[in-house]
Design a protein around this motif. Structure first.
Motif, short mmCIF file in Angstrom:
data_model
loop_
_atom_site.label_atom_id
_atom_site.label_comp_id
_atom_site.label_asym_id
_atom_site.label_seq_id
_atom_site.Cartn_x
_atom_site.Cartn_y
_atom_site.Cartn_z
N ARG A 18 -9.71 -4.57 -32.74
CA ARG A 18 -11.15 -4.54 -32.43
C ARG A 18 -11.46 -3.66 -31.22
N ILE A 19 -10.46 -3.28 -30.44
CA ILE A 19 -10.68 -2.54 -29.20
C ILE A 19 -11.01 -1.07 -29.51
N THR A 20 -12.01 -0.54 -28.84
CA THR A 20 -12.43 0.86 -29.02
C THR A 20 -11.53 1.78 -28.20
N ARG A 21 -11.70 3.10 -28.40
CA ARG A 21 -10.88 4.08 -27.66
C ARG A 21 -11.14 4.00 -26.16
N ILE A 22 -12.40 4.03 -25.76
CA ILE A 22 -12.70 3.93 -24.32
C ILE A 22 -12.34 2.54 -23.80
N ARG A 45 -9.55 -1.30 -20.23
CA ARG A 45 -8.69 -2.47 -20.08
C ARG A 45 -7.40 -2.13 -19.34
N ARG A 46 -6.86 -0.94 -19.60
CA ARG A 46 -5.61 -0.54 -18.95
C ARG A 46 -5.75 -0.57 -17.43
N TYR A 47 -6.91 -0.20 -16.91
CA TYR A 47 -7.13 -0.18 -15.46
C TYR A 47 -8.08 -1.30 -15.01
N SER A 48 -8.32 -2.28 -15.89
CA SER A 48 -9.17 -3.44 -15.58
C SER A 48 -10.59 -3.05 -15.16
N LEU A 49 -11.03 -1.86 -15.57
CA LEU A 49 -12.39 -1.44 -15.22
C LEU A 49 -13.45 -2.23 -15.99
N ASP A 50 -13.05 -2.83 -17.12
CA ASP A 50 -14.01 -3.63 -17.88
C ASP A 50 -14.44 -4.88 -17.12
N GLU A 51 -13.68 -5.27 -16.09
CA GLU A 51 -13.99 -6.46 -15.32
C GLU A 51 -15.02 -6.20 -14.20
N PHE A 63 -6.66 -12.79 0.54
CA PHE A 63 -6.50 -11.37 0.87
C PHE A 63 -5.20 -10.82 0.28
N GLU A 64 -4.15 -11.64 0.29
CA GLU A 64 -2.88 -11.19 -0.30
C GLU A 64 -3.04 -10.94 -1.80
N ILE A 65 -3.77 -11.82 -2.49
CA ILE A 65 -3.99 -11.65 -3.93
C ILE A 65 -4.84 -10.42 -4.20
N LEU A 66 -5.86 -10.17 -3.37
CA LEU A 66 -6.70 -8.98 -3.55
C LEU A 66 -5.88 -7.70 -3.41
N LEU A 67 -5.01 -7.66 -2.39
CA LEU A 67 -4.16 -6.48 -2.19
C LEU A 67 -3.17 -6.32 -3.34
N LYS A 68 -2.60 -7.44 -3.79
CA LYS A 68 -1.64 -7.39 -4.90
C LYS A 68 -2.34 -6.96 -6.19
N THR A 69 -3.62 -7.34 -6.34
CA THR A 69 -4.38 -6.96 -7.54
C THR A 69 -4.50 -5.45 -7.64
N VAL A 70 -4.78 -4.80 -6.50
CA VAL A 70 -4.89 -3.34 -6.48
C VAL A 70 -3.59 -2.70 -6.95
N GLN A 71 -2.45 -3.24 -6.46
CA GLN A 71 -1.15 -2.70 -6.84
C GLN A 71 -0.88 -2.89 -8.33
N VAL A 72 -1.20 -4.09 -8.84
CA VAL A 72 -0.96 -4.39 -10.26
C VAL A 72 -1.81 -3.50 -11.16
N LEU A 117 -3.10 -0.49 -10.47
CA LEU A 117 -2.64 0.90 -10.41
C LEU A 117 -1.35 1.10 -11.20
N LYS A 118 -0.50 0.06 -11.25
CA LYS A 118 0.75 0.16 -12.01
C LYS A 118 0.56 -0.17 -13.48
N LYS A 119 -0.65 -0.66 -13.85
CA LYS A 119 -0.98 -1.02 -15.23
C LYS A 119 -0.02 -2.08 -15.76
N GLU A 120 0.29 -3.09 -14.92
CA GLU A 120 1.26 -4.12 -15.31
C GLU A 120 0.57 -5.18 -16.17
#
Length: 482
Positions: free
Chosen positions: A373-377, A382-388, A465-474, A476-479
């Motif tokens: 069901r997922i579109t191309r964009i 989703r890969r970079y969590s921009l949909d959130e 704050f630790e979770i926010l910083l870890k979120t940025v890392q996750v 960017l790594k697309k984990e």
């Protein structure tokens, strides 16, 4: 569990917690219960008199001249402030036996005196006196302060034994077979009045509200809870704390506790005490202020990004830019969560046809790695969590926080077991411990629950704050994103 029974669970939960706040928050900032202010005031006054006479007597012993000049008294006041502050930082004004930690008082006053001497030598004299004055004042300060604390302790013991002053009203929660033994230890302390007892059932989900109302009605300032009653309910410390009540845990077969606790003896019985802060809920409301301010600024500066994503979605496939789905939030309340649309407009209808492909073990959460069901964009978003990103609107509205357990759809919550509802005790978040610990790679919902409970029990501003910083890392790594 059938769909009907789980729906009943959800309905009961909604009714039970209809008007409740996040369990970390008081109604708003308020002071802790009890006469802690009288204890602090008494100790500070006695310490001030002890330190003032120590300095005056030290000056007189070294140089028996006029020691009552304004400048000398002003300098003594400055030195006393430093000593009192040192004692406060050491925790000697807290509840329990800290006020009688005489060795700790000696070390603290020695440190303060050394600091005074260091500043006098390196910069300028804080007080016009010889080094012998500082030596004599140190000896007298420690002697007078310890004598004052000992006098207070003896006076309190005398007054409490004769019921001249009140004792702390406490409530005991443990199984009936432990009542007699536990209450005997507490009564030996001579500073508690037991107002009532109850079993572990008082802490059950549907009984907690009534228990807290009962404790407030009785004027309880502390509760004693057997470990067997709270071993899987450590998050309840937040509820008692928000009510201004100190929690004492009676240790029986203990396992590690990741909270700030201190050990004290109550009538010879060891207790782990989770102390109640003087100002209740301040950390939570600081979190909410940060959520609002950060979100407002981010939306202001990131508006071009939102516009670019919206245009890309429109060019990629027909349908609306935003996708709004009903989610279950704090206390079981329903709200519409905002996301950028990453699927076909008829995705919800197609989900029923794809249920057989669900990759989660218990079927509570719906996850498919290559969802058709997922579109191309949508795949890129989703890969970079921009949909959130649109969920920041939910944060501004107070429906979500930046960090917290993720809000789940009604379809998932309808399949909850009873203990799963514990994650609904706090405000849901845009990101959380689940997202930075594996995201979609975690396919067992019990692991999700364990992570959510770990977050709730060990919550602090630093953890957010630790979770926010870890979120940025996750991100960017697309984990684990799909």
């Amino acid at each position: 569990m059938t769909h009907q029974s789980t729906t009943t669970h959800t309905t009961n939960y909604n009714n039970w917690r209809n008007s409740a706040l996040d369990l970390r928050a008081a109604a708003f900032l308020k002071l802790s219960k009890g006469a802690w202010w009288l204890r602090i005031l008494t100790l500070v006054i006695v310490d001030c008199f002890a330190l003032f006479f120590a300095w005056k007597l030290a000056q007189y012993q070294v140089s028996p001249v006029d020691t009552s000049t304004y400048s000398q008294n002003n300098r003594i006041s400055e030195l006393m402030v430093l000593q009192i502050a040192s004692l406060a930082l050491q925790g000697t004004y807290q509840s329990g036996q800290q006020r009688c930690d005489y060795w700790g008082i000696i070390k603290t006053l020695t440190f303060a005196q050394g600091l005074i001497l260091l500043v006098s030598v390196l910069y300028q004299p804080i007080i016009e006196a010889e080094k012998s004055t500082l030596t004599v004042s140190w000896l007298l300060s420690t002697t007078f302060v310890i004598t004052g604390r000992l006098a207070i302790e003896l006076a309190l013991k005398y007054l409490r034994q004769r019921k001249i002053i009140g004792c702390n009203s406490v409530f005991v929660i443990c199984e009936p077979e432990y009542y007699e033994q536990t209450t005997k230890f507490i009564k030996n302390e001579k500073r508690y009045i037991i107002r009532g007892t109850d079993t572990a059932r008082a802490l059950d989900r549907y009984n907690r509200e009534a228990t807290l109302e009962k404790l407030n009605r009785l004027g309880i300032t502390e509760v004693f809870i057997a470990w067997d009653a709270i071993k899987n309910r450590m998050f309840l410390c937040w509820l008692f704390q928000a009510a201004g009540i100190t929690v004492n845990i009676i240790p029986m077969q203990l396992k590690p506790i990741h909270r700030q606790v201190y050990i004290q003896k109550v009538g010879g019985m060891p207790c782990l005490t989770v102390s109640c802060p003087t100002i209740i809920g301040k950390d939570f409301w600081l979190k909410r202020m940060f959520d609002f301010c950060f979100t407002a600024l981010f939306l202001l500066f990131a508006s071009p990004i939102y516009l670019a994503i919206a245009i890309a979605i429109k060019l990629d496939s027909p349908g609306p830019v935003f996708y709004k789905q009903t989610r279950i939030g704090l206390s079981g309340r329903q709200f519409k969560v905002w996301k950028f649309r990453t699927m076909r407009p008829d995705a919800d209808k197609l989900q029923k046809e794809l249920e057989a492909l669900n990759e989660t073990k218990d079927g509570i959460i719906f996850k498919i790695k290559d969802d058709p069901r997922i579109t191309r964009i949508g795949k890129f978003l989703r890969r970079y969590s921009l949909d959130e990103l649109p969920q920041l609107f939910n944060v501004l509205l107070g429906e979500m926080s930046l960090v917290g357990p993720r809000p789940l759809p009604t379809r998932d919550v309808d399949k909850f077991l009873d203990h799963h509802f514990l994650r609904q005790e706090v405000l849901p978040g845009v990101t959380g411990l689940w997202q930075v610990s594996g995201r979609s790679n975690i396919l067992d919902f019990e692991q999700v629950i364990n992570l959510d409970m770990s977050y709730i029990e060990n919550w602090s501003l630093q953890l957010d704050f630790e979770i926010l910083l870890k979120t940025v890392q996750v991100v960017l790594k697309k984990e684990g994103a799909y």
